[in-house]
Design an enzyme around this catalytic site. Structure first.
Site, PDB file in Angstrom:
ATOM      1  CG  ASP A 103      32.061  21.051  15.615  1.00 42.83           C
ATOM      2  OD1 ASP A 103      30.885  20.671  15.741  1.00 42.83           O
ATOM      3  OD2 ASP A 103      32.523  22.033  16.216  1.00 42.83           O
ATOM      4  CG  ASN A 113      27.028  19.373  14.791  1.00 34.41           C
ATOM      5  OD1 ASN A 113      27.750  20.376  14.824  1.00 34.41           O
ATOM      6  ND2 ASN A 113      25.757  19.419  15.126  1.00 34.41           N
TER       7      ASN A 113
END
Ligand code: MRU
Length: 360
Positions: free
Chosen positions: A242, A252
């Site tokens: 992310d 993440n």
């Protein structure tokens, strides 16, 4: 990618050109339904409630959300207000900021009357770009899978966490792009899919899309990964991200860090697949500088599933009133990552390698 044999992307504009449509990911895999989004509030709501989710798709939805907002009012104040609301809809994935910045940069110099049209065009370009980036990630990662297959001569076993599949992007996915490419070229691959509590993006989304595409896979409880690695059942871990910092720390979905620890302890290569739009060059230390989203504790205490009669039900798992915490992401330090699979190729997880690959 395909659903019941029909090719889909995760986001598209409606025929009348006034709205977008997305796949409602909150009811997958039990129902396949789409949702029309035709104003800023609906776009913000879709991101917040995870009708759409996954870093690249959040960015794509926000880009169109800004275009929808400009349809309703395109003066500087309206543009800024819409930008802020979308930016605050989810905090961790940096693709959101990237997409919003791109649209704003395109429209700001224009007179308000021309802004909405330009925003729609830029959002469409960003979606196309995302598909290209994912495809390139697929090509880069394919070589890693081929190398394992050449060495072992058998099916390549890959463990993935959360859903970094096509449902998290516009198409192809990030972690899954190399897997789909390998499968489509006849390379034998098999994926261990972490269920990914609390929202179960692995069980509900990754298992769904791999199944629809015919990729052999096995769903495992989150806690099984270490055991599988100890017993030589995993050749490679590939996860998404992310946000990646300039020095290579990667945020993440919660639980990714534990998989990276287990992978290092068992000498299993651990790769993070992501496009350049996921790299946040403004920060270094992921642990200190990446905001981790705290979500509703009811995502931990409750679970959504399908009843035998086909209805969907949310049931309580814990004693009523149990306090629960729900950090949605964690940060895997660069030292635990063997490499990044990016749209520019594969590189080591450190500042110099990232900067060299992306000419920074
Ligand atoms: O909370 P989510 O479902 O948006 O989290 C998604 C993930 O953590 C993905 O693995 C990540 O965004 C990479 S997506 C290509």
């Amino acid at each position: 990618m395909k659903v019941e044999g029909r090719a889909y992307r995760t986001i598209w504009t409606t025929e009348d050109g006034r709205a977008i449509e997305v796949i409602d990911q909150t009811v997958l895999p039990h129902r396949f339904s789409t949702r029309r989004i035709d104003n800023l509030d609906a776009a913000v709501d879709a991101i917040k409630t995870m009708v759409v989710r996954g870093a690249p798709l959040i960015g794509a939805t926000a880009a169109y959300g800004l275009a929808l907002a400009l349809d309703a009012g395109a003066d500087d104040a309206s543009l800024e207000r819409a930008y802020r609301r979308l930016l605050e809809s989810r905090p961790t994935a940096v693709n959101l900021r990237y997409a919003l910045d791109e649209v704003r940069a395109r429209v700001s110099p224009l007179p308000p009357k021309q802004r909405a049209r330009a925003a729609w065009a830029r959002a469409a370009e960003l979606c196309e770009e995302d598909v290209t980036l994912s495809r390139r990630i697929g090509e880069a990662g394919l070589e890693l899978i081929e190398a394992v297959h050449r060495r072992t001569g058998r099916a390549v076993n890959i463990l993935t966490h959360c859903n970094a599949g096509w449902l998290a992007t516009v198409d192809w996915g990030t972690a899954t792009a190399p897997i789909y490419m390998a499968h489509d070229r006849g390379l034998p691959v098999h994926v261990f899919v972490d269920e990914t509590r609390p929202r179960n993006q692995g069980a509900s989304l990754t298992a769904f899309e791999l199944g629809q595409h015919g990729v052999p896979h096995t769903l495992v409880a989150d806690n099984a990964g270490g055991h599988l690695m100890q017993h030589g059942k995993i050749d490679l871990c590939i996860v998404g991200a992310d946000r990646i910092t300039a020095r290579g720390d990667a945020a993440n979905k919660i639980g990714t860090y534990l998989k990276a620890l287990a992978a290092r302890a068992n000498k299993v290569p651990f790769y993070v697949a992501a496009p350049y739009t996921t790299i946040d060059w403004t920060i270094e230390d992921g642990l200190k500088e990446i905001e981790i989203e705290e979500r509703d504790p009811r995502e931990v205490t409750h679970i959504l599933g399908r009843l035998d009669d086909g209805g969907l039900a949310r049931v309580l798992l814990s004693p009523p009133g149990t306090p629960a915490a729900n950090p949605a992401f964690d940060v895997t330090p660069a030292e635990l990552i063997d490499g990044f699979i990016t749209d520019r190729g594969v590189c080591a997880a450190n500042k110099a390698a990232l900067a060299k690959l992306f000419n920074r």
